[in-house]
Every structure is written in C-alpha cells, then in structure tokens.
Design an enzyme around this catalytic site. Structure first.
Site, PDB file in Angstrom:
ATOM      1  N   HIS A   8       9.415  -3.492   3.359  1.00 30.20           N
ATOM      2  CA  HIS A   8       8.985  -3.662   1.966  1.00 30.20           C
ATOM      3  C   HIS A   8      10.197  -3.914   1.063  1.00 30.20           C
ATOM      4  O   HIS A   8      10.161  -4.762   0.175  1.00 30.20           O
ATOM      5  CB  HIS A   8       8.281  -2.401   1.457  1.00 30.20           C
ATOM      6  N   ASP A  11       2.383  -9.162   9.048  1.00 32.68           N
ATOM      7  CA  ASP A  11       0.940  -9.368   8.891  1.00 32.68           C
ATOM      8  C   ASP A  11       0.697 -10.873   8.813  1.00 32.68           C
ATOM      9  O   ASP A  11       0.330 -11.409   7.763  1.00 32.68           O
ATOM     10  CB  ASP A  11       0.447  -8.658   7.627  1.00 32.68           C
ATOM     11  N   HIS A  66       9.021   1.053   3.384  1.00 35.21           N
ATOM     12  CA  HIS A  66      10.102   1.102   4.367  1.00 35.21           C
ATOM     13  C   HIS A  66      11.022  -0.103   4.127  1.00 35.21           C
ATOM     14  O   HIS A  66      10.833  -0.869   3.165  1.00 35.21           O
ATOM     15  CB  HIS A  66       9.540   1.115   5.792  1.00 35.21           C
ATOM     16  N   MET A 112       0.854  -1.198   0.000  1.00 36.68           N
ATOM     17  CA  MET A 112       0.000   0.000   0.000  1.00 36.68           C
ATOM     18  C   MET A 112       0.891   1.249   0.000  1.00 36.68           C
ATOM     19  O   MET A 112       0.462   2.332   0.389  1.00 36.68           O
ATOM     20  CB  MET A 112      -0.939  -0.010   1.200  1.00 36.68           C
ATOM     21  N   GLY A 113       2.138   1.084  -0.432  1.00 38.38           N
ATOM     22  CA  GLY A 113       3.033   2.228  -0.554  1.00 38.38           C
ATOM     23  C   GLY A 113       3.607   2.673   0.783  1.00 38.38           C
ATOM     24  O   GLY A 113       3.550   1.960   1.779  1.00 38.38           O
ATOM     25  N   SER A 135       4.292   1.111   8.008  1.00 38.75           N
ATOM     26  CA  SER A 135       4.011   2.448   7.488  1.00 38.75           C
ATOM     27  C   SER A 135       3.294   3.270   8.552  1.00 38.75           C
ATOM     28  O   SER A 135       3.406   4.491   8.599  1.00 38.75           O
ATOM     29  CB  SER A 135       3.156   2.358   6.230  1.00 38.75           C
ATOM     30  N   ARG A 136       2.527   2.608   9.413  1.00 41.61           N
ATOM     31  CA  ARG A 136       1.760   3.326  10.441  1.00 41.61           C
ATOM     32  C   ARG A 136       2.644   3.864  11.572  1.00 41.61           C
ATOM     33  O   ARG A 136       2.171   4.681  12.361  1.00 41.61           O
ATOM     34  CB  ARG A 136       0.654   2.427  11.006  1.00 41.61           C
TER      35      ARG A 136
END
Ligand code: PAF
Length: 293
Positions: A37, A150, A34, A30-31, A186-187
């Site tokens: 990824h 995840d 980091h 989802m872009g 990302s969060r």
C-alpha cells in the site's frame, strides 16, 4: 494529515484544492496498510499535488461466509503509514456513511468478473465496482492507484472506468514482496508460523511457470499443470484455481501468443491467498518488483 469520516466534510476540502488548481490522487484501500500500500501512496504523492487514501473495509465485496468481521483493522498504524508516505488525508467512513440502509444501486459487469476469483466469489466484483465508483464520485481524483497483486480487480476497474467514462487515469503498480518472495497482503496476518512458511509455495510455483515461459514453452496447459504440480507438494495448500488468461479480456488461453496473466488462488489453512505474474512474448515476465505498469 487529516482523518475525515464523512462525505460532507470531505467535499469542501477537495473543492478547495480544486479552486487552487491542485491535482488529486486517490489510493483506495481496506486499511491494515503494508509496504505494498505504501508503494502506491508514494507513487501517488510523486504524481499528484494532494493524495487521499481511503481506508474502508467494504462490506459489499465480502461473501456471506467470508472474513468481513475478522478482517484486520488498525487505523492508528494506517495513519502513521499514510503520514510517512506523504498523503494529505485519510477518508475513513463508517459503513453507514457509505451505504444507505435501503441502498439498492450497484455497479456490475457482464464479463471479466465471472472467471478467476469470480468463480468462488460471485458477488465480490459487484461490491468492488460499486464502492470504487462511489469513491471516484466522492473524491473526484485525477488518478487512482491499484496494485497488480489484485490483477483481476485492476483489469475490472480499468474496464469500468472505460465503459462508464469516469475520465480518471488508473495507475497499476507492481506487486511488493517480502524478502522471501511472499506477496504482501493484509491477509498474511492470518497465517501462523507454519502456514507462513507453507505460503511460500505460491511464489515458488509461479516462478516455475515463469521459467517455462521464459524458456519458450507456449502450451498454457503444460505451464498450468507444472504450477499445480508444484502447489501439490505443499500439504497445507489447497488450490482454488490456477489459470493462464489473456491479460486484457481475462479469457483462458490455449497458447501463450499474446500478453497473458498467470494467476492463482490457494488456501493455506483457512486463509485464501492470491498471486500472479504477467508475461508478454517480447517483454518477458514482469516479476512486479520495480516500476509501475
Ligand atoms: O483492493 C482493495 O483493497 C479493495 O478491493 C478496494 C479496491 C479498496 C475496494 O474496497
């Protein structure tokens, strides 16, 4: 490296690669990429002739009160990460490209999606399965790469690929952590300095559970309670769940006698973070630092 926005443009490129006999890897994201990824992309590049990174904040996996509108986005930075990691192409569609206004077809799953994150995010995995199926149909990869952070998503996708005969190899890759132990996400960008410090309690608490299992404790409730107790020492942490489940079925276990997943979701302020480890009696704990599982 190309950035492609439509299915119509993407298909002939993939067909061209296929005609040349090249293998294709897909890294769905989802872009806001980091190092976690990047490790997926690097792994994919090492195993495939061409790698596609999808960069799409998928609306159908967000609940009504979740962070769809504020989810961090930075295509320029993402492109630099992909380029450096050796990806051939970024697929970056608009929501309208992925979903017709009257879309009414979804991919859903009866088990695996009800517990853990599915308890508080009841429509999340329907959105994930739907978009991943669409990406699989669009990109037709030989292999697709997902992070173990995840863990429930990875188990769900493996099952979906099996049940729907996708014929794609799913490669699970280990959690990548900041030097102080925080799992990359990302969060994490949402955390202020105080919250960032508080977020370390996730890894610290899981480490307590890992040590208990390593030392021979097999009562799942005792391990869970110790993790919860540790999380309770951090005033900014609000526990969503802590669970020890069968690594394959994701059903809660009473005793740790087969490979398990210890997973948690915790709010630090308003930010919901997840983390986990897997444990198998003979293999011990997979701390998710190196290699792929
Ligand atoms: O893990 C993610 O970033 C997303 O859930 C995924 C797999 C890209 C689907 O939107």
């Amino acid at each position: 490296m190309q950035i492609i926005k439509t299915v119509k443009e993407l298909r002939p490129i993939i067909q061209g690669w296929r005609r040349e006999g090249l293998s294709v890897g897909l890294v769905p994201t989802m872009g806001y990429l980091h190092a976690g990824h990047k490790s997926l992309i690097v792994k994919a590049v090492s195993e495939n002739d061409r790698v596609v990174v999808s960069d799409f904040v998928n609306p159908t996996q967000f609940g009504a009160n979740e962070d769809l509108s504020t989810y961090p986005r930075d295509l320029e930075r993402d492109a630099a990460v992909c380029e450096e990691a050796g990806a051939a192409l970024i697929f970056h569609p608009e929501p309208e490209e992925m979903y017709f206004p009257d879309n009414c077809t979804f991919v859903d799953m009866d088990s695996l999606t009800k517990g853990l994150c599915g308890k508080t995010r009841p429509t999340h995995f329907r959105g994930v399965c739907t978009v991943v199926s669409k990406l699989f149909h669009i990109v037709t990869p030989d292999r697709a790469y997902f992070g173990q952070k995840d863990a429930q998503q990875l188990a769900v996708i493996r099952r979906m690929v099996r049940d729907l005969n996708f014929g794609i190899s799913i490669v699970g890759c280990p959690i990548v952590r900041e030097p102080d132990g925080l799992a990359m996400s990302s969060r994490n960008a949402y955390l202020n300095a105080e919250e960032r410090k508080a977020a370390l309690i996730l890894h610290k608490s899981l480490a307590i559970g890992e040590k208990m299992l390593g030392d021979g404790e097999r009562d799942a409730a005792k391990v869970r309670e110790a993790i919860e107790k540790s999380l309770g020492t951090e005033p900014l942490a609000k526990v969503d769940y802590v669970e020890l489940v069968d690594a394959e079925t994701l059903e809660p276990v009473g005793r740790v006698e087969r490979p398990i997943l210890a997973a948690l979701a915790v709010y630090i302020g308003k930010t919901r973070l997840i983390d986990n480890f897997t444990f198998a009696e003979n293999a011990g704990c997979d701390k998710g630092e190196t290699g792929c599982i």
